[in-house]
Design a protein around this motif. Structure first.
Motif, PDB file in Angstrom:
ATOM      1  N   VAL A  85       0.836  -1.199   0.000  1.00  0.00           N
ATOM      2  CA  VAL A  85       0.000   0.000   0.000  1.00  0.00           C
ATOM      3  C   VAL A  85       0.873   1.251   0.000  1.00  0.00           C
ATOM      4  CG1 VAL A  85      -1.555   1.387   1.436  1.00  0.00           C
ATOM      5  CG2 VAL A  85      -2.053  -1.026   1.018  1.00  0.00           C
ATOM      6  N   HIS A  86       1.984   1.202   0.781  1.00  0.00           N
ATOM      7  CA  HIS A  86       2.869   2.361   0.830  1.00  0.00           C
ATOM      8  C   HIS A  86       3.559   2.593  -0.515  1.00  0.00           C
ATOM      9  CE1 HIS A  86       5.781   5.253   2.312  1.00  0.00           C
ATOM     10  NE2 HIS A  86       6.718   4.558   1.699  1.00  0.00           N
ATOM     11  N   ALA A  87       3.948   1.479  -1.170  1.00  0.00           N
ATOM     12  CA  ALA A  87       4.782   1.604  -2.360  1.00  0.00           C
ATOM     13  C   ALA A  87       3.963   1.898  -3.617  1.00  0.00           C
ATOM     14  CB  ALA A  87       5.598   0.328  -2.556  1.00  0.00           C
ATOM     15  N   PHE A  88       2.746   1.369  -3.714  1.00  0.00           N
ATOM     16  CA  PHE A  88       1.985   1.481  -4.966  1.00  0.00           C
ATOM     17  C   PHE A  88       0.766   2.372  -4.788  1.00  0.00           C
ATOM     18  CE2 PHE A  88       3.948  -2.803  -4.971  1.00  0.00           C
ATOM     19  CZ  PHE A  88       4.882  -2.563  -5.967  1.00  0.00           C
ATOM     20  N   LEU A  98     -10.447   0.200   2.143  1.00  0.00           N
ATOM     21  CA  LEU A  98     -11.138  -0.994   2.641  1.00  0.00           C
ATOM     22  C   LEU A  98     -10.516  -1.455   3.959  1.00  0.00           C
ATOM     23  CD1 LEU A  98     -11.727  -3.114  -0.588  1.00  0.00           C
ATOM     24  CD2 LEU A  98     -13.284  -1.567   0.601  1.00  0.00           C
ATOM     25  N   LEU A  99      -9.178  -1.410   4.017  1.00  0.00           N
ATOM     26  CA  LEU A  99      -8.474  -1.800   5.236  1.00  0.00           C
ATOM     27  C   LEU A  99      -8.948  -0.983   6.425  1.00  0.00           C
ATOM     28  CD1 LEU A  99      -4.639  -2.288   4.612  1.00  0.00           C
ATOM     29  CD2 LEU A  99      -6.281  -3.857   5.592  1.00  0.00           C
ATOM     30  N   GLN A 103     -11.559  -2.236   9.675  1.00  0.00           N
ATOM     31  CA  GLN A 103     -11.115  -2.273  11.072  1.00  0.00           C
ATOM     32  C   GLN A 103     -12.280  -2.127  12.025  1.00  0.00           C
ATOM     33  OE1 GLN A 103      -7.909   0.612  11.762  1.00  0.00           O
ATOM     34  NE2 GLN A 103      -7.074  -1.020  13.018  1.00  0.00           N
ATOM     35  N   THR A 104     -13.358  -1.484  11.560  1.00  0.00           N
ATOM     36  CA  THR A 104     -14.487  -1.255  12.456  1.00  0.00           C
ATOM     37  C   THR A 104     -15.417  -2.468  12.524  1.00  0.00           C
ATOM     38  OG1 THR A 104     -15.776  -0.327  10.648  1.00  0.00           O
ATOM     39  CG2 THR A 104     -14.443   1.211  11.936  1.00  0.00           C
ATOM     40  N   VAL A 105     -15.222  -3.455  11.630  1.00  0.00           N
ATOM     41  CA  VAL A 105     -16.056  -4.666  11.665  1.00  0.00           C
ATOM     42  C   VAL A 105     -15.551  -5.580  12.774  1.00  0.00           C
ATOM     43  CG1 VAL A 105     -16.786  -6.702  10.388  1.00  0.00           C
ATOM     44  CG2 VAL A 105     -16.485  -4.528   9.197  1.00  0.00           C
ATOM     45  N   PRO A 106     -16.429  -5.984  13.700  1.00  0.00           N
ATOM     46  CA  PRO A 106     -15.981  -6.931  14.724  1.00  0.00           C
ATOM     47  C   PRO A 106     -15.769  -8.305  14.091  1.00  0.00           C
ATOM     48  CG  PRO A 106     -18.320  -6.444  14.994  1.00  0.00           C
ATOM     49  CD  PRO A 106     -17.836  -5.605  13.854  1.00  0.00           C
ATOM     50  N   VAL A 107     -14.504  -8.683  13.927  1.00  0.00           N
ATOM     51  CA  VAL A 107     -14.197  -9.874  13.133  1.00  0.00           C
ATOM     52  C   VAL A 107     -14.694 -11.157  13.779  1.00  0.00           C
ATOM     53  CG1 VAL A 107     -12.224  -8.918  11.923  1.00  0.00           C
ATOM     54  CG2 VAL A 107     -11.920  -9.950  14.166  1.00  0.00           C
ATOM     55  N   MET A 108     -15.057 -11.101  15.084  1.00  0.00           N
ATOM     56  CA  MET A 108     -15.522 -12.312  15.747  1.00  0.00           C
ATOM     57  C   MET A 108     -16.771 -12.895  15.068  1.00  0.00           C
ATOM     58  SD  MET A 108     -13.205 -12.518  17.845  1.00  0.00           S
ATOM     59  CE  MET A 108     -11.949 -11.369  18.345  1.00  0.00           C
ATOM     60  N   VAL A 109     -17.545 -12.027  14.404  1.00  0.00           N
ATOM     61  CA  VAL A 109     -18.764 -12.521  13.756  1.00  0.00           C
ATOM     62  C   VAL A 109     -18.429 -13.425  12.586  1.00  0.00           C
ATOM     63  CG1 VAL A 109     -20.061 -10.473  14.423  1.00  0.00           C
ATOM     64  CG2 VAL A 109     -18.964 -10.549  12.183  1.00  0.00           C
ATOM     65  N   CYS A 133      -5.938 -10.046  14.021  1.00  0.00           N
ATOM     66  CA  CYS A 133      -4.670  -9.352  14.280  1.00  0.00           C
ATOM     67  C   CYS A 133      -4.157  -8.608  13.056  1.00  0.00           C
ATOM     68  CB  CYS A 133      -3.603 -10.351  14.730  1.00  0.00           C
ATOM     69  SG  CYS A 133      -4.029 -11.206  16.244  1.00  0.00           S
ATOM     70  N   TYR A 134      -4.664  -8.977  11.884  1.00  0.00           N
ATOM     71  CA  TYR A 134      -4.101  -8.449  10.646  1.00  0.00           C
ATOM     72  C   TYR A 134      -4.289  -6.940  10.507  1.00  0.00           C
ATOM     73  CZ  TYR A 134      -4.039  -7.253   5.704  1.00  0.00           C
ATOM     74  OH  TYR A 134      -3.819  -6.630   4.515  1.00  0.00           O
ATOM     75  N   PHE A 135      -5.511  -6.457  10.770  1.00  0.00           N
ATOM     76  CA  PHE A 135      -5.811  -5.065  10.453  1.00  0.00           C
ATOM     77  C   PHE A 135      -4.979  -4.068  11.251  1.00  0.00           C
ATOM     78  CE2 PHE A 135      -9.667  -7.357   9.089  1.00  0.00           C
ATOM     79  CZ  PHE A 135      -9.554  -7.086   7.744  1.00  0.00           C
ATOM     80  N   PRO A 136      -4.900  -4.229  12.585  1.00  0.00           N
ATOM     81  CA  PRO A 136      -4.054  -3.248  13.293  1.00  0.00           C
ATOM     82  C   PRO A 136      -2.600  -3.272  12.818  1.00  0.00           C
ATOM     83  CG  PRO A 136      -4.818  -4.997  14.774  1.00  0.00           C
ATOM     84  CD  PRO A 136      -5.591  -5.128  13.510  1.00  0.00           C
TER      85      PRO A 136
END
Lengths: 280, 277
Positions: A85-88, A98-99, A103-109, A133-136
């Motif tokens: 994302v930084h490079a391109f 989208l990322l 982050q606001t979606v509670p991934v537990m669902v 853990c991916y998003f943060p």
């Protein structure tokens, strides 16, 4: 001296915690609360000791492996996509929004969905931990790379540095602090995500232990599981912090610096060497 | 032939469709080993001028030549020291100052060995393992200067290097920098807005106008070194320079012809219309 000061600083919170536990114990005993509703701390401690053997030998390794491996998967994926994302510019305009939003979606669902797709094995658990853990981590990598000091990059350019040299010398070190901050958030998600994934069905693991205990109303065992999950969460956090201190040894001086600025008499270790005297 | 020759540099920024002229045909030269101070009101485009000289930015018109070679828009010819020290907080002092050597492809061990020899000259001996946040402001500036000198270019451009220091430290840095200049013999360009700093250090002072900047006049500082800020001659130069900054007239200031007037008098081209402030 430092130990004494640290102990004195922590004394209030320790005393307060002990007081809370004592109040809890007293309330349960005086009001005669049924132990399937709310066990006393002493009962929880007994249950913890009684099932310690199975908890440590059977359930802990499963949960910690899911949390640890999932966290590492998230780290790898986060660093790669964050770097991209930084490079391109195209990735920044397509993937990054989208990322941030996701982050606001509670991934537990996503846990039931992962069970439908991947069954009851280890894979859906690893995936849930990794997604949580991916998003943060990914966002921290992008932020860190973006935050590299423009003046430092300009300075390197004036010395004739090529883009890859600028990347290695300034952008990567600048991103590391941010990466570890993201990693710390991710670490606190990791154990939780593993436990939630186990609730969906598993052979072993702390989540399984908690759900089974709840089904048979052994509430003190539920609490025992909760205590361990909390401890492991804190433990993973501490591990990440320890790695950070090893990987970023300069940060401790930055903190000391801000500390000493308030108290300039103790400014860090600088005293001029005798041979430098004539220059100063 | 001049070491550095800047001719007719013109530059404008375009911001939201509006053209903002910054440099207006700026020309000057610096000879080998000369210390040239560039002085002007704040926001007049001094930093833009330096970024062009250092090859970080291309001008709209004009040329920059080093030893007669055209270097416009090509970084790596002039060593650049920006206003902030910009030491990397994650590198120890020794690894900060070897950055330019590393960029040139030198092995770390060899680069460290070379830098270690210079630490005493820059008053940094014994601090090679310190992180920048452990150093005082003056030491950080000297570390940044050592890093600049280790780019091993003949021309060094310093952009208000001592602006953030307290008066006492700044004064010490002045005598130290004058000493380093005498020893190393590099050509130094110094941006400053401090008249006294310019007169203490420079062989020649170039005064720029308000934006868009052009060269208003040059002053050759014919004072013996080390410069004594308390001497009447120094005060005369300072007064003359301040006066010229205030009235904004153009011309080349010349030193006093022998035997005319008191020894500290500075003869400047006549200011028509009298000395109004």
């Amino acid at each position: 001296m430092a130990v004494w000061r640290a102990a004195r600083e922590r004394f209030p919170v320790v005393a307060f915690s002990i007081a809370l536990l004592a109040a809890w114990e007293a309330a349960v005993r005086l009001l005669d609360v049924p132990k399937y509703l709310l066990p006393a701390p002493s009962g929880i401690l007994n249950a913890l000791i009684a099932s310690m053997a199975t908890l440590v030998a059977v359930h802990t390794p499963v949960t910690l492996a899911e949390a640890g491996v999932g966290l590492l998967m998230a780290l790898a994926a986060g660093v790669v996509t964050g770097g991209a994302v930084h490079a391109f510019p195209l990735a920044r305009r397509t993937v990054y929004p989208l990322l941030v939003v996701s982050q606001t979606v509670p991934v537990m669902v996503l846990a039931p969905l992962l069970v439908i797709w991947f069954g009851y094995g280890a894979l859906p658990k690893l995936l849930l931990v990794a997604i949580a853990c991916y998003f943060p981590i990914a966002v921290a990598v992008v932020d860190g790379l973006d935050s590299a000091d423009a003046g430092m990059l300009k300075l390197l350019r004036s010395m004739g540095a090529r883009p890859w040299q600028q990347f290695i010398m300034v952008k990567v070190p600048a991103a590391l602090s941010s990466l570890f901050t993201g990693l710390r958030v991710a670490a606190s998600y990791a154990v939780m995500a593993a436990v939630v994934a186990e609730w969906m069905g598993a052979e072993a693991g702390l989540g399984t232990f908690i759900v089974r205990s709840a089904h048979s109303f052994r509430t003190e065992h539920v609490f025992a599981g909760i205590v361990l999950v909390s401890l492991y969460s804190v433990g993973l956090f501490v591990v990440v912090d320890a790695v950070r201190r090893r990987a970023l040894p300069w940060e401790i001086y930055l903190r000391e610096d801000t500390w000493h600025r308030q108290d300039s008499q103790h400014r860090a270790p600088v005293e001029y060497p005798s041979q430098g005297g004539s220059w100063e | 032939m001049a070491k550095l020759s800047v001719r007719q540099l013109t530059k404008a920024y375009v911001e939201r469709g509006r053209r903002l002229p910054v440099l207006n045909a700026v020309s000057f030269e610096a000879h080998a080993g000369e210390f040239v101070a560039v002085i002007g009101p704040s926001g007049c485009g001094k930093s833009t001028l330096f970024e062009i000289v250092c090859g970080l930015l291309a001008a709209d018109a004009g040329t920059v030549e080093v030893d007669g070679e055209q270097v416009m828009g090509r970084p790596g010819w002039v060593a650049y020291m920006p206003q902030d020290d910009l030491l990397f907080p994650w590198r120890r002092l020794i690894d900060n100052v070897i950055v330019p050597l590393e960029i040139k492809g030198m092995r770390k061990e060899a680069a460290r060995a070379r830098a270690l020899e210079w630490l005493p000259v820059f008053g940094l001996a014994g601090f090679e393992e310190a992180y920048p946040s452990q150093l005082s402001g003056g030491m950080r500036k000297r570390a940044a200067l050592l890093r600049t000198f280790l780019t091993e270019r003949d021309i060094v451009a310093l952009d208000e290097p001592f602006g953030a220091l307290d008066a006492h430290t700044r004064r010490k840095m002045h005598s130290w920098l004058a000493d380093v200049h005498a020893r190393l013999g590099r050509t130094i360009l110094l941006i400053t807005h401090d008249v006294e700093e310019a007169l203490v250090l420079a062989d020649r002072v170039i005064v720029l106008s308000r934006r868009p900047a052009r060269v208003v006049f040059e002053l050759a500082v014919d004072l013996p070194r080390p410069r004594d800020v308390l001497s009447p001659a120094f005060a005369a130069f300072k007064g003359a320079l301040l006066e010229r900054l205030a009235d904004g007239k153009e011309g080349i200031a010349s030193p006093v012809p022998d035997g005319v007037g008191p020894p500290w008098a500075v003869r400047l081209p006549a200011t028509e219309g009298g000395g109004k402030r």
